[in-house]
Design a protein around this motif. Structure first.
Motif, PDB file in Angstrom:
ATOM      1  N   ALA A 177       0.716  -1.179   0.099  1.00  0.00           N
ATOM      2  CA  ALA A 177      -0.006  -0.101  -0.129  1.00  0.00           C
ATOM      3  C   ALA A 177       0.672   1.430   0.071  1.00  0.00           C
ATOM      4  O   ALA A 177       0.375   2.372  -0.481  1.00  0.00           O
ATOM      5  N   LEU A 178       1.921   1.194   0.342  1.00  0.00           N
ATOM      6  CA  LEU A 178       3.009   2.245   0.609  1.00  0.00           C
ATOM      7  C   LEU A 178       3.739   2.371  -0.720  1.00  0.00           C
ATOM      8  O   LEU A 178       4.496   3.409  -1.023  1.00  0.00           O
ATOM      9  N   VAL A 179       3.690   1.372  -1.573  1.00  0.00           N
ATOM     10  CA  VAL A 179       4.644   1.593  -2.832  1.00  0.00           C
ATOM     11  C   VAL A 179       4.427   3.079  -3.796  1.00  0.00           C
ATOM     12  O   VAL A 179       5.226   3.326  -4.137  1.00  0.00           O
ATOM     13  N   PRO A 180       3.078   3.366  -4.146  1.00  0.00           N
ATOM     14  CA  PRO A 180       2.962   4.559  -5.053  1.00  0.00           C
ATOM     15  C   PRO A 180       3.539   5.608  -4.288  1.00  0.00           C
ATOM     16  O   PRO A 180       4.046   6.358  -5.178  1.00  0.00           O
ATOM     17  N   GLY A 181       3.215   5.902  -3.158  1.00  0.00           N
ATOM     18  CA  GLY A 181       4.059   6.962  -2.323  1.00  0.00           C
ATOM     19  C   GLY A 181       5.493   7.002  -2.138  1.00  0.00           C
ATOM     20  O   GLY A 181       6.304   8.030  -2.453  1.00  0.00           O
ATOM     21  N   MET A 182       6.041   5.765  -2.113  1.00  0.00           N
ATOM     22  CA  MET A 182       7.420   5.742  -1.913  1.00  0.00           C
ATOM     23  C   MET A 182       8.060   5.896  -3.244  1.00  0.00           C
ATOM     24  O   MET A 182       9.036   6.573  -3.193  1.00  0.00           O
ATOM     25  N   ASP A 183       7.448   5.269  -4.414  1.00  0.00           N
ATOM     26  CA  ASP A 183       7.977   5.658  -5.617  1.00  0.00           C
ATOM     27  C   ASP A 183       8.018   7.198  -6.114  1.00  0.00           C
ATOM     28  O   ASP A 183       9.009   7.447  -6.597  1.00  0.00           O
ATOM     29  N   GLN A 184       6.842   7.964  -5.656  1.00  0.00           N
ATOM     30  CA  GLN A 184       6.853   9.411  -5.970  1.00  0.00           C
ATOM     31  C   GLN A 184       7.823  10.088  -5.345  1.00  0.00           C
ATOM     32  O   GLN A 184       8.406  10.616  -5.632  1.00  0.00           O
ATOM     33  N   THR A 185       8.071   9.767  -3.871  1.00  0.00           N
ATOM     34  CA  THR A 185       9.125  10.230  -3.258  1.00  0.00           C
ATOM     35  C   THR A 185      10.398  10.150  -3.830  1.00  0.00           C
ATOM     36  O   THR A 185      11.347  11.002  -3.927  1.00  0.00           O
ATOM     37  N   ARG A 186      10.928   8.867  -4.063  1.00  0.00           N
ATOM     38  CA  ARG A 186      12.088   8.561  -4.607  1.00  0.00           C
ATOM     39  C   ARG A 186      12.579   9.095  -6.075  1.00  0.00           C
ATOM     40  O   ARG A 186      13.651   9.250  -6.318  1.00  0.00           O
ATOM     41  N   THR A 187      11.508   9.215  -7.142  1.00  0.00           N
ATOM     42  CA  THR A 187      11.705   9.696  -8.368  1.00  0.00           C
ATOM     43  C   THR A 187      11.070  11.004  -8.474  1.00  0.00           C
ATOM     44  O   THR A 187      11.547  11.766  -9.716  1.00  0.00           O
ATOM     45  N   VAL A 188      10.903  11.793  -7.420  1.00  0.00           N
ATOM     46  CA  VAL A 188      10.552  13.341  -7.535  1.00  0.00           C
ATOM     47  C   VAL A 188      11.712  13.963  -8.067  1.00  0.00           C
ATOM     48  O   VAL A 188      12.668  14.130  -7.459  1.00  0.00           O
ATOM     49  N   GLY A 189      11.325  15.013  -9.214  1.00  0.00           N
ATOM     50  CA  GLY A 189      12.406  15.626  -9.883  1.00  0.00           C
ATOM     51  C   GLY A 189      13.107  14.999 -10.637  1.00  0.00           C
ATOM     52  O   GLY A 189      13.755  15.526 -11.855  1.00  0.00           O
ATOM     53  N   PHE A 197       4.749  21.283  -6.475  1.00  0.00           N
ATOM     54  CA  PHE A 197       5.913  21.824  -7.015  1.00  0.00           C
ATOM     55  C   PHE A 197       5.588  22.913  -8.345  1.00  0.00           C
ATOM     56  O   PHE A 197       5.949  24.059  -8.415  1.00  0.00           O
ATOM     57  N   VAL A 198       4.569  22.344  -9.296  1.00  0.00           N
ATOM     58  CA  VAL A 198       4.231  23.000 -10.416  1.00  0.00           C
ATOM     59  C   VAL A 198       3.538  24.223  -9.788  1.00  0.00           C
ATOM     60  O   VAL A 198       3.260  25.196 -10.530  1.00  0.00           O
ATOM     61  N   GLY A 199       2.462  24.045  -8.872  1.00  0.00           N
ATOM     62  CA  GLY A 199       1.704  24.952  -8.461  1.00  0.00           C
ATOM     63  C   GLY A 199       2.517  26.248  -7.865  1.00  0.00           C
ATOM     64  O   GLY A 199       2.020  27.369  -8.269  1.00  0.00           O
ATOM     65  N   VAL A 200       3.327  26.100  -6.975  1.00  0.00           N
ATOM     66  CA  VAL A 200       4.045  27.055  -6.673  1.00  0.00           C
ATOM     67  C   VAL A 200       4.888  27.895  -7.884  1.00  0.00           C
ATOM     68  O   VAL A 200       4.923  29.179  -7.810  1.00  0.00           O
ATOM     69  N   PRO A 207      12.002  28.485  -7.715  1.00  0.00           N
ATOM     70  CA  PRO A 207      12.247  26.966  -7.946  1.00  0.00           C
ATOM     71  C   PRO A 207      12.524  26.594  -6.393  1.00  0.00           C
ATOM     72  O   PRO A 207      12.074  25.246  -6.077  1.00  0.00           O
ATOM     73  N   LEU A 208      13.317  27.276  -5.452  1.00  0.00           N
ATOM     74  CA  LEU A 208      13.589  26.677  -4.167  1.00  0.00           C
ATOM     75  C   LEU A 208      12.220  26.593  -3.372  1.00  0.00           C
ATOM     76  O   LEU A 208      12.326  25.681  -2.635  1.00  0.00           O
ATOM     77  N   GLN A 209      11.409  27.757  -3.612  1.00  0.00           N
ATOM     78  CA  GLN A 209      10.287  27.518  -2.741  1.00  0.00           C
ATOM     79  C   GLN A 209       9.425  26.560  -3.276  1.00  0.00           C
ATOM     80  O   GLN A 209       8.700  25.838  -2.317  1.00  0.00           O
ATOM     81  N   ALA A 210       9.293  26.105  -4.710  1.00  0.00           N
ATOM     82  CA  ALA A 210       8.509  25.054  -5.030  1.00  0.00           C
ATOM     83  C   ALA A 210       9.103  23.898  -4.626  1.00  0.00           C
ATOM     84  O   ALA A 210       8.425  22.887  -4.026  1.00  0.00           O
ATOM     85  N   GLY A 211      10.428  23.515  -4.513  1.00  0.00           N
ATOM     86  CA  GLY A 211      10.972  22.240  -4.101  1.00  0.00           C
ATOM     87  C   GLY A 211      10.803  22.293  -2.349  1.00  0.00           C
ATOM     88  O   GLY A 211      10.438  20.880  -2.308  1.00  0.00           O
ATOM     89  N   ALA A 212      10.711  23.344  -1.798  1.00  0.00           N
ATOM     90  CA  ALA A 212      10.477  23.120  -0.443  1.00  0.00           C
ATOM     91  C   ALA A 212       9.104  22.593  -0.140  1.00  0.00           C
ATOM     92  O   ALA A 212       8.713  21.726   0.750  1.00  0.00           O
ATOM     93  N   ALA A 213       8.098  23.475  -0.738  1.00  0.00           N
ATOM     94  CA  ALA A 213       6.749  23.027  -0.474  1.00  0.00           C
ATOM     95  C   ALA A 213       6.509  21.477  -1.076  1.00  0.00           C
ATOM     96  O   ALA A 213       5.786  20.979  -0.259  1.00  0.00           O
TER      97      ALA A 213
END
Length: 252
Positions: A177-189, A197-200, A207-213
């Motif tokens: 159940a955690l695979v989608p969230g883990m994959d998204q976190t591992r591959t972000v950017g 990120f895109v919304g900010v 870009p720094l603020q977007a990355g932090a958000a």
């Protein structure tokens, strides 16, 4: 640039929907009607949200109420997705255990301002992802309990309690159940640039603020989803969060 309503958008949506329906038909997935229905619902729901969102975002109280409505819809959706509509209070409990502390940390820490414009999108992201984690937990574990009923009975015959026997069957399926969230976190950017990120960036942030958000959102989702899965596991083992057929077959 933000997408503007108009003929180009309408054409793009129609072509994309036709592609999805055609792919389902060619691949014999038999999901054509569901795909078209989902797209139609999205259109109506987003149109309705667009009409009320300005008023909702103007006051924190209205934003909080809107977030509660989103949570209610998420609970309704996940309980039907896992085939356990009568267990909705326990599904709500599992999701709330992940949602509440996560949002509390995000807003109490001051990392995100306590405003309606911040509450609705952040709450929506967290609610949606806890719903996904809960649905995956239920679908994986309930399928295992049905397919491996003999293992459950064998565990009982060895003297294990009902909760322990259920745990023997479902424990190895919980991390899925955690695979989608883990994959998204591992591959972000690297593979994806998620919505925060895109919304900010589109809102004029750096870009720094977007990355932090985005980092705040991703880590928050890991916390919310993990807590939801853990609590759902305990509720399943106790026999509370189960569909009717499993309550009967497991003699709950």
């Amino acid at each position: 640039m933000p997408t503007q309503p108009g003929l180009p958008l309408a054409l793009a949506l129609v072509v994309l929907l036709v592609l999805a329906v055609a792919a389902s038909f060619v691949g014999r997935l038999h999901q054509q009607t569901k795909i078209a229905t989902a797209a139609g619902r999205a259109l109506l729901q987003l149109a309705l949200v667009s009409l009320v969102i300005t008023a909702v975002l103007s006051h924190v109280a209205w934003s909080a109420l809107f977030a509660l409505v989103m949570f209610g819809v998420a609970v309704f959706t996940t309980t039907r997705r896992i085939g356990a509509p009568r267990a909705w209070p326990w599904a709500a409990l599992a999701m709330a255990c992940g949602l509440v502390p996560t949002l509390t940390v995000i807003f109490v820490s001051g990392a995100v301002p306590w405003t309606g414009a911040s509450l609705v999108p952040i709450a929506g992201i967290v609610i949606g992802n806890t719903m996904t984690a809960h649905s995956l937990t239920g679908r994986r574990t309930f399928a295992a309990l049905r397919d491996e009923h003999g293992s459950y009975e064998a565990a009982l015959s060895l003297g294990l309690t009902r909760a322990e026997a259920i745990g023997e069957v479902i424990e190895r399926h919980l991390p899925e159940a955690l695979v989608p969230g883990m994959d998204q976190t591992r591959t972000v950017g690297l593979v994806t640039l998620p919505g925060a990120f895109v919304g900010v960036l589109l809102g004029g942030g750096s870009p720094l603020q977007a990355g932090a958000a985005q980092l705040l959102v991703l880590v928050g989702l890991l916390a919310a989803q993990t807590i939801t899965v853990v609590v759902a596991d305990r509720l399943i083992r106790s026999g509370r969060l189960l569909p009717a057929d499993l309550q009967a077959s497991l003699r709950v």
